[in-house]
Structures are given as C-alpha cells and as structure tokens.
Write an enzyme that holds these catalytic residues in place. Structure first.
Site, PDB file in Angstrom:
ATOM      1  N   ASP A 242      -4.034  -6.454   4.642  1.00  0.00           N
ATOM      2  CA  ASP A 242      -5.109  -7.309   5.146  1.00  0.00           C
ATOM      3  C   ASP A 242      -5.088  -8.694   4.509  1.00  0.00           C
ATOM      4  O   ASP A 242      -5.610  -9.651   5.090  1.00  0.00           O
ATOM      5  CB  ASP A 242      -6.462  -6.653   4.868  1.00  0.00           C
ATOM      6  CG  ASP A 242      -6.641  -5.372   5.653  1.00  0.00           C
ATOM      7  OD1 ASP A 242      -6.201  -5.322   6.814  1.00  0.00           O
ATOM      8  OD2 ASP A 242      -7.221  -4.413   5.101  1.00  0.00           O
TER       9      ASP A 242
ATOM     10  N   PHE B 135      -4.932   2.893  14.482  1.00  0.00           N
ATOM     11  CA  PHE B 135      -5.217   3.897  13.463  1.00  0.00           C
ATOM     12  C   PHE B 135      -6.258   3.344  12.494  1.00  0.00           C
ATOM     13  O   PHE B 135      -6.337   2.135  12.278  1.00  0.00           O
ATOM     14  CB  PHE B 135      -3.944   4.266  12.694  1.00  0.00           C
ATOM     15  CG  PHE B 135      -3.135   5.355  13.353  1.00  0.00           C
ATOM     16  CD1 PHE B 135      -3.061   6.628  12.799  1.00  0.00           C
ATOM     17  CD2 PHE B 135      -2.474   5.108  14.537  1.00  0.00           C
ATOM     18  CE1 PHE B 135      -2.328   7.620  13.407  1.00  0.00           C
ATOM     19  CE2 PHE B 135      -1.734   6.097  15.160  1.00  0.00           C
ATOM     20  CZ  PHE B 135      -1.658   7.362  14.591  1.00  0.00           C
TER      21      PHE B 135
ATOM     22  N   ASN C 290       0.849  -1.191   0.000  1.00  0.00           N
ATOM     23  CA  ASN C 290       0.000   0.000   0.000  1.00  0.00           C
ATOM     24  C   ASN C 290       0.882   1.238   0.000  1.00  0.00           C
ATOM     25  O   ASN C 290       2.118   1.147   0.001  1.00  0.00           O
ATOM     26  CB  ASN C 290      -0.952  -0.010   1.197  1.00  0.00           C
ATOM     27  CG  ASN C 290      -0.228  -0.122   2.513  1.00  0.00           C
ATOM     28  OD1 ASN C 290       0.548   0.746   2.890  1.00  0.00           O
ATOM     29  ND2 ASN C 290      -0.468  -1.219   3.234  1.00  0.00           N
TER      30      ASN C 290
ATOM     31  N   LYS D 221      10.401 -15.994 -10.907  1.00  0.00           N
ATOM     32  CA  LYS D 221       9.568 -14.970 -11.516  1.00  0.00           C
ATOM     33  C   LYS D 221       8.520 -15.625 -12.419  1.00  0.00           C
ATOM     34  O   LYS D 221       8.849 -16.410 -13.310  1.00  0.00           O
ATOM     35  CB  LYS D 221      10.424 -14.010 -12.345  1.00  0.00           C
ATOM     36  CG  LYS D 221       9.606 -12.921 -13.038  1.00  0.00           C
ATOM     37  CD  LYS D 221      10.476 -12.049 -13.940  1.00  0.00           C
ATOM     38  CE  LYS D 221       9.607 -11.051 -14.707  1.00  0.00           C
ATOM     39  NZ  LYS D 221      10.402 -10.214 -15.631  1.00  0.00           N
TER      40      LYS D 221
ATOM     41  N   LYS E 111     -11.901  -4.197  18.721  1.00  0.00           N
ATOM     42  CA  LYS E 111     -10.500  -4.567  18.914  1.00  0.00           C
ATOM     43  C   LYS E 111      -9.984  -4.224  20.303  1.00  0.00           C
ATOM     44  O   LYS E 111      -8.782  -4.340  20.563  1.00  0.00           O
ATOM     45  CB  LYS E 111      -9.651  -3.917  17.819  1.00  0.00           C
ATOM     46  CG  LYS E 111     -10.115  -4.342  16.418  1.00  0.00           C
ATOM     47  CD  LYS E 111      -9.164  -3.976  15.325  1.00  0.00           C
ATOM     48  CE  LYS E 111      -9.688  -4.439  13.968  1.00  0.00           C
ATOM     49  NZ  LYS E 111      -8.760  -4.168  12.862  1.00  0.00           N
TER      50      LYS E 111
ATOM     51  N   LYS F 139     -14.265  -0.160  15.158  1.00  0.00           N
ATOM     52  CA  LYS F 139     -12.912  -0.686  15.330  1.00  0.00           C
ATOM     53  C   LYS F 139     -12.454  -0.546  16.782  1.00  0.00           C
ATOM     54  O   LYS F 139     -11.843  -1.452  17.350  1.00  0.00           O
ATOM     55  CB  LYS F 139     -11.955   0.063  14.393  1.00  0.00           C
ATOM     56  CG  LYS F 139     -10.559  -0.534  14.294  1.00  0.00           C
ATOM     57  CD  LYS F 139      -9.763   0.161  13.193  1.00  0.00           C
ATOM     58  CE  LYS F 139      -8.477  -0.567  12.888  1.00  0.00           C
ATOM     59  NZ  LYS F 139      -7.731   0.048  11.765  1.00  0.00           N
TER      60      LYS F 139
END
Length: 403
Positions: A280, A325, A211, A290, A343, A339
C-alpha cells in the site's frame, strides 16, 4: 479427482526411462490408476519389476504373453485406458507409430486403442531435428496425437540442446490438465489475468518493504484456470514458486511495475483476479547506495501506491468479471463489503490472516466470497488448490450472467 482416471504409460528404450519410473510414482500419488507397458529396448534400461512395484499393477512387455485366457491382453488394456502417455518416446517408437506398425506390445496396443495419445519425445538433439523424425511427428499430429515438447539442456550423449524428455512434474501436470480440460468446455478460450505474490518497494540496494504473501493462492488460481482451457496471464511479484503449467508468467517487483503490467493487459481479459498482496505504501525517497547505520534513529517517509483494484474497477467493461481479495485481521465482513462496493468488484474473496492455516504462506485457506447481488459463499478450510476450483466456478457464473 472425483473419480480414478486410468493412465496407460508406454515406455520405450532410452536413458529417460528412469524418469518414467518417477512419473509412475507421481501419477499414483496424485490418485491416478497406472498401468505400464514396455518395449524390449526399454527393459535394457530399467526393470519391469520397478514399474510393477511403483504402479502396483502387472507390467506388459510381450504381446504373446496371455496370463488370463479369457482376455486378450493388448485389447484389454487398450480398452482400459482413459489416456495413453508415451514417455519416453524414442525416435524408433515414433517411426513405428507413424507407420502403423504392430510388432510388439506397445505398438499393438496403441493401434487397438481409441484413447487420446500423448507423446513425450526423448532423443539426441540431432535426431530430434532430423527430417525423418520431424516428418513422423507431423504425421502423428495429423493422426491426433498430442506432443509434449522436450526440454533443452544437457543430454546423456554429451550434447546440449533440445531432446531431453519433459520432467515428470510437467508430465503429471499435463495428465491432470487433460482430465480437467475435458470436463470444463465452458472455459476453453477464456482470457484470464491473475496477479499473485507480494511486491517489494525498494529503500536502497539492500533493503525493501514487503509482506509475507507467498503467491500460493494466486498460482493455484492461474494453474486451475489454465487446466480448464483458459488463456492465462499470471503477473507475479517476487516468488520462488515454479511456473504453473500452461500459463504465461510475467514477473514484476514493485507495485508500480505490477500496475503497469496489469493495465497493459486488462482490456482484453474476460476475468481478472487480483490475488496479489500489493504494497500500500512505498518509500518516498530511495537510495542508489546502501544507507549506512548510525547511532541515530532513522525515519523512512512513505507515500501511497496506486490502488490497482480501484483502477480496474473504474475501467471495467460490462462483459468483464473483476475479482479482488481481502486479507483481514478483524471485522472481515465490514471491510470486505466496503471493498466490494468502493472498488466496483464483482466478487471479493476474504480471509482472516489470524485463522490458523488460513493466512499467508500456508498451503490451506478458509474464505468467504462476497458478491454484489447474491448471498455469500463460505469455503471451509481446505487446500488452496481446492479453494481455487470454487472461486473459479463462481467467477464463471458471474461472467456468464453478464453475457
């Protein structure tokens, strides 16, 4: 900084004096008020005019030069300084300081000052290891001087080893940390773990899933916590950011590696801040070679990675504060609250990735802090360093209430 802090820079003779010029510029740009005093040998390497232009202050070189008859110069600047930084500190200057000499502007001022003194040695590798130099440094440590270790590397004399003065960026960080540390005694000795950056989930030796996280927010939190006096472990995914000063950095690549590193150190922490953008999902199958392209479409089957924040919430001790976060593109409030509860976190720092200047890779951020038992706190768009200060203030409040 809330108010201008005064740094008196003592420059002694050595090729590293050129670094002292760069340091002066960086200190001034960071908001410090800087005055420079030089030994006669320092003037052989660099001109006082250079420091005058960079600091916009007179440069002190002669004990007996008294431009203002109403003041004694070496007493005046000794009283003026909030902190004295000797950089570079040659073997000769260190010896004079250890012996209590007062034969020039620098040594006389050092004896007259009650300000904290930092010493950044710079000399040949064999000089630095000499028993006499070690003895002098040990004496100065007993006298209360704080040493900034030299780096290892290529020296001007041609040798390679320890003795190169710390880089201006490191010395600037030390000065910033000095003033932050003094004003946050409540953080001294706290154990803090911060995760930062992205993770990479390998497909083959060339390709991976990741990301856009830069790690800037997590690094800012780690640096500020260390500056306040905490013992900080930074577990970082792939990031080009330099190590924050005073932080123990552990580099990882994948979500699994980050999970293992976090769980290894979690139990002993007072505060855990999970700022990393952990993948995730990861490829169900990876290849040691490859994968060649073909004319056909390719499918990559993904499997779920371990939710590290969820695992931390399950094992959290009553004394610990857990912070997560949430980077969202829509319905920020709903997702952040969900969240927070699911959590078992004490605080969720939520930001919208669609807000200009508030998403990944930016130097700024705008956040809303969500808590279990009190009202939200909004942080308007500001630098990530400034946001880190607010987050840590709230984190310590949560920690203190638990005790």
């Amino acid at each position: 900084m809330l108010e201008t802090k005064r740094v008196l820079l003592a420059v002694s003779g050595g090729i590293a004096a050129f670094k002292a010029a760069a340091l002066t510029s960086k200190l001034v740009q960071a908001g410090f008020s800087v005055k420079v005093m030089m030994t006669k040998n320092a003037e052989k390497f660099i001109s006082p005019l250079t420091f005058q232009a960079l600091s916009r202050e007179p440069v002190y070189t002669d004990t007996f030069e008294e431009p203002d008859p109403s003041q004694i110069a070496h007493i005046d600047i000794a009283d003026w300084a909030d902190v004295i930084l000797c950089a570079p500190a040659s073997a000769d200057l260190i010896a004079k300081m250890a012996g209590g000499h007062a034969d020039d502007m620098v040594t006389t001022t050092l004896l007259a000052s009650t300000a904290p003194v930092y010493v950044a040695p710079a000399m040949n590798v064999h000089m630095y290891a000499h028993p006499a130099v070690k003895r002098n440094m040990d004496q100065l440590k007993l006298d209360g001087c704080r040493f900034i270790e030299p780096d290892e590397g290529y020296l001007a004399c041609g040798y390679t080893g320890k003795g190169r003065m710390a880089e201006p960026e490191d010395l600037l960080a030390m000065m910033q940390h000095h003033f932050i540390y003094e004003t946050h005694p409540e953080w001294h000795g706290k154990k803090v773990l911060v995760t930062a950056g992205p993770t990479r989930e390998v497909i083959d030796p060339v390709r991976y899933i990741s990301n856009r996280s830069s790690g800037k927010m997590g690094f800012a939190l780690a640096e500020e916590a260390a500056a306040r006096g905490a013992h900080v472990i930074l577990i970082a995914g792939p990031s080009a950011l330099p190590d924050p000063h005073g932080v123990t950095r552990i580099n990882v690549t994948s979500a699994e590696e980050m999970k293992n590193a976090v769980l290894k150190h979690a139990e002993e922490q007072d505060i855990i801040i999970k700022a990393a953008a952990v993948s995730d999902y990861r490829p169900e199958k990876t290849y040691a070679y490859k994968v060649k392209k073909t004319d056909e479409d390719q499918e990559v089957h993904l499997e779920r990675t371990t939710d590290i924040l969820l695992e931390l919430g399950k094992i959290k001790k009553e004394r610990q504060t857990l912070i997560g976060f949430a980077a969202e593109s829509d319905d920020l409030h709903t997702y952040a609250v969900e969240k927070l509860k699911r959590k078992n976190a004490d605080m969720i720092c939520a930001n919208s990735i669609t807000t200009p200047g508030g998403g990944f890779e930016a130097d700024t951020n705008a956040l809303t802090l969500f808590f279990q038992n009190k009202d939200n706190v909004s942080i308007q768009q500001t630098s990530k360093k400034a946001a880190a200060k607010v987050i840590l203030d709230e984190a310590h409040t949560l920690w203190r209430e638990k005790q």
